[in-house]
Design an enzyme around this catalytic site. Structure first.
Site, mmCIF file in Angstrom:
data_model
loop_
_atom_site.group_PDB
_atom_site.id
_atom_site.type_symbol
_atom_site.label_atom_id
_atom_site.label_comp_id
_atom_site.label_asym_id
_atom_site.label_seq_id
_atom_site.Cartn_x
_atom_site.Cartn_y
_atom_site.Cartn_z
ATOM 1 N N HIS A 302 0.673 -1.028 -0.067
ATOM 2 C CA HIS A 302 -0.036 0.037 0.142
ATOM 3 C C HIS A 302 0.878 1.408 0.088
ATOM 4 C CE1 HIS A 302 -3.315 2.566 2.043
ATOM 5 N NE2 HIS A 302 -3.078 2.881 0.791
ATOM 6 N N HIS A 307 1.247 4.986 -2.795
ATOM 7 C CA HIS A 307 1.602 6.552 -2.214
ATOM 8 C C HIS A 307 3.136 6.954 -2.758
ATOM 9 C CE1 HIS A 307 -2.334 6.899 0.296
ATOM 10 N NE2 HIS A 307 -2.070 5.624 0.099
ATOM 11 N N HIS A 470 -4.106 0.852 -6.340
ATOM 12 C CA HIS A 470 -4.518 1.515 -5.046
ATOM 13 C C HIS A 470 -6.002 1.135 -4.569
ATOM 14 C CE1 HIS A 470 -5.825 4.709 -2.077
ATOM 15 N NE2 HIS A 470 -4.563 4.461 -1.823
ATOM 16 N N ASN A 474 -6.780 -0.570 -0.866
ATOM 17 C CA ASN A 474 -7.076 0.505 0.201
ATOM 18 C C ASN A 474 -8.557 0.244 0.384
ATOM 19 O OD1 ASN A 474 -6.726 2.968 1.446
ATOM 20 N ND2 ASN A 474 -8.502 3.636 0.357
#
Length: 619
Positions: A302, A307, A470, A474
């Site tokens: 993640h 990110h 993502h 997430n």
């Protein structure tokens, strides 16, 4: 150039031709420089919109971190206090957690409108958590081996399981430091556990053995992490067998502790058994593996792979591509709000002593572990599909399958010379490689940007990471991990068989359930993580989904408009394909009490839905 205007800064980017008014006050030492709005600088044009601010940013995550979590700490004074029994965990959802009465009315509703179902008007305030869909469908699913296996493919982290190709498995770490590299998961043990269905060689040839392997990544951190109060760690492997009905079955778990002091390496293999003691040891071993998988998911799959690694693409694009550049226009929706959400993460989630360090197994070594994974494992050319699946042995290449952003890229770059002569484009990709990912700038696997095909590969990879990848890792966080026994973030105690005293092992035999609860996160760790995961799983009302809205500049170009409409139509078809697959009688996907896998359904309503693929990493 920078010009002072009414105590704000007007900043012009020469290459992009864009002007940004920050409206931030000036620094005392340098009146031509602006002050940071927080401890982590975010350019004004990368910040959340007003709608996003109201529904998520300052109002929600910051409120949770700075208002709710201190209330939890006041209520739960002992940071190491675990849950006394499983009904106490259930009470979090059906009755709630008692918190001190806040001084201002409507405090909890204002910061957590979804989490807080009811707050009493008595002296004490109850904070009841929403029941996650996973546990709402089947309260005991987390306990079953079948679900433990199923979630490696159709759960929150489907990105770690890989095909076993080398046998016997063996560590690549230095045996002088970490002990014997050979695994204790032997051929004889595996053939016994799969009950003579086939030999190990036959299973390897028919691609039926799979593994979650965190052995070599975690083992160097074991002794360091164990110095931190209230946590422990092992190097781990979990082996699975693919049955003839298409389901995975766990075969064995190996936990390893390296030599420490005068103690030699310790390792033990645990298997599903029929005797009571063996069953409880197996459950504890699963809890450790789940904690390892949760930590790896959060820190690597993640944070790192989405990110963190996206930031260089954003910064380089703003520095090297003009706002009118076709590639900037294509990528800009996929960069929306990422710098802002990363700034919030650095302030409140991955900061020293923050949620990650205080509630996840690697503890204060969490970001160091993420950095080590980047060094050892990250490759740009393997970040998208199908490359990632092929690398892990989870798929084989199909050259007839359609993929890539070919219509858009080929429209602006019909021939290689146009790619090679585009100075802005080349400068952007050079900065991504040599500045943004400087540690890996000399790696041979970087795509060379010379042809439209190279460009398509690069753009497809970036957009997959920011959108599909993502979303997949997430937006199911509260669905699968809101009930923490299913996805414990930390294992706090050693296995009862690792150098136990007579009294410790006696206690395990007498009350094995208590030992499992001691291993799980403490009350404060669990409730803090639950509150944060609910926020992070939430879709904002102003969410922009993949293929949903066409940019005005694309509507003016009939070729690009047609390409977008075709792409959007394919995504709507994908919704139906996912529904169809969830209705098939595939035992690894559907079944009694099983949450259907919808994380890659493109569109969603606001809230925690367990579906929806936004354009960008905005949460």
């Amino acid at each position: 150039m920078r010009v002072l205007v009414d105590h704000s800064i007007v900043e012009s980017f020469a290459q992009g031709g864009r002007t940004v008014i920050t409206l931030r006050s000036n620094k005392e030492k340098d009146p031509l420089s602006e002050q940071r709005s927080s401890s982590v600088y975010v350019p004004r044009d990368e910040a959340f919109s007003e709608v996003k601010q109201l529904t998520f940013s300052a109002k929600t995550l910051k409120s949770v971190m700075h208002a709710l979590l201190p209330q939890l700490e006041i209520s739960l004074l002992d940071p190491h206090l675990g849950f006394p029994h499983f009904p106490a965990i259930d009470l979090l959802f059906c009755e709630g957690l008692t918190l001190p009465k806040p001084t201002n009315a409507g405090f909890f509703q204002s910061i957590l409108p979804r989490l807080v179902k009811a707050v009493t008007d008595t002296q004490e305030n109850l904070l009841p958590f929403e029941t996650p869909a996973f546990i709402d469908r089947d309260k005991f699913a987390w306990f079953r081996d079948e679900e433990f296996s199923r979630q490696t493919l159709a759960g929150l982290n489907p990105c770690s399981i890989q095909l076993v190709t080398d046998w016997p498995m063996k560590s690549n770490l230095d045996p002088k430091i970490y002990g014997p590299p050979e695994t204790l998961i032997t051929t004889e043990l595996v053939e016994r556990e799969i009950r003579g269905i086939m030999t190990v060689n036959e299973a390897l040839k028919s691609k039926r053995l799979f593994v979650l392997d965190y052995h070599d990544l975690l083992l160097p951190y074991v002794n360091k992490v164990r110095e931190v109060e209230g946590t422990t760690l092992y190097g781990s492997r979990a082996l699975f067998f693919l049955t003839k009905d298409g389901t995975l079955r766990p075969v064995a778990i190996e936990l390893t502790r390296p030599p420490t002091g005068d103690k030699p390496q310790w390792k033990q293999v645990f298997t599903p058994t029929w005797d009571a003691t063996g069953c409880w040891l197996w459950r504890l071993a699963k809890a450790h593996v789940c904690a390892h998988d949760v930590g790896y998911h959060q820190l690597v799959i993640h944070w790192l792979r989405t990110h963190c690694c996206t930031e260089p693409y954003i910064i380089a694009a703003n520095r090297q591509l003009s706002a009118m550049h076709p590639i900037y226009r294509l990528l800009h929706p996929h960069f929306r709000y990422t710098m802002e959400i990363n700034a919030l993460a650095r302030e409140s989630l991955i900061n020293a002593g923050g949620i990650i360090e205080s509630a996840f197994s690697p503890a204060k070594y969490s970001i160091e572990l993420s950095s080590a994974a980047y060094n050892q494992l990250w490759r740009f050319d393997m970040e998208a599909l199908p490359a990632d699946l092929i690398r892990r042995g989870m798929a084989v290449e199909d050259p007839t399958s359609e993929h890539g952003l070919s219509d858009y890229a080929n429209h602006y770059y019909p021939e290689p010379s146009l790619v090679q002569s585009d100075g802005e484009l080349q400068a952007w990709w050079t900065e991504v490689r040599t500045k943004g990912h400087a540690d890996k700038k000399d790696e041979p696997w970087w795509p060379v940007l010379e042809t439209p095909e190279n460009l398509i590969h690069i753009l497809t990879t970036i957009i997959w990471v920011t959108a599909g990848h993502h979303a997949a890792v997430n937006f199911g966080q509260y669905v699968f991990a809101g009930y923490f026994p299913n996805r414990p973030t930390i294992a706090r105690t050693n296995m009862p068989t690792e150098n136990p005293s007579d009294e410790e092992f006696k206690n395990f035999l007498k009350k094995p359930e208590v030992e499992l609860l001691k291993c799980f996160p403490s009350q404060i760790q669990a409730t803090k993580v639950m509150a944060v995961l609910d926020v992070l799983s939430n879709h904002s009302p102003d969410e922009e989904y993949l293929g949903e809205n066409m940019k005005p500049s694309w509507e003016e170009n009939p070729v690009i408009k047609a390409a977008f409409e075709q792409f959007s139509g394919r995504l709507k078809e994908l919704e139906g394909i996912i529904d169809e697959r969830n209705n098939l009688k595939l035992k690894n996907i559907v079944g009694a009490g099983v949450v259907p896998y919808e994380l890659l359904k493109p569109f969603s309503k606001p809230g925690v839905t367990g579906r929806g693929v936004p354009n960008s990493i905005s949460i």
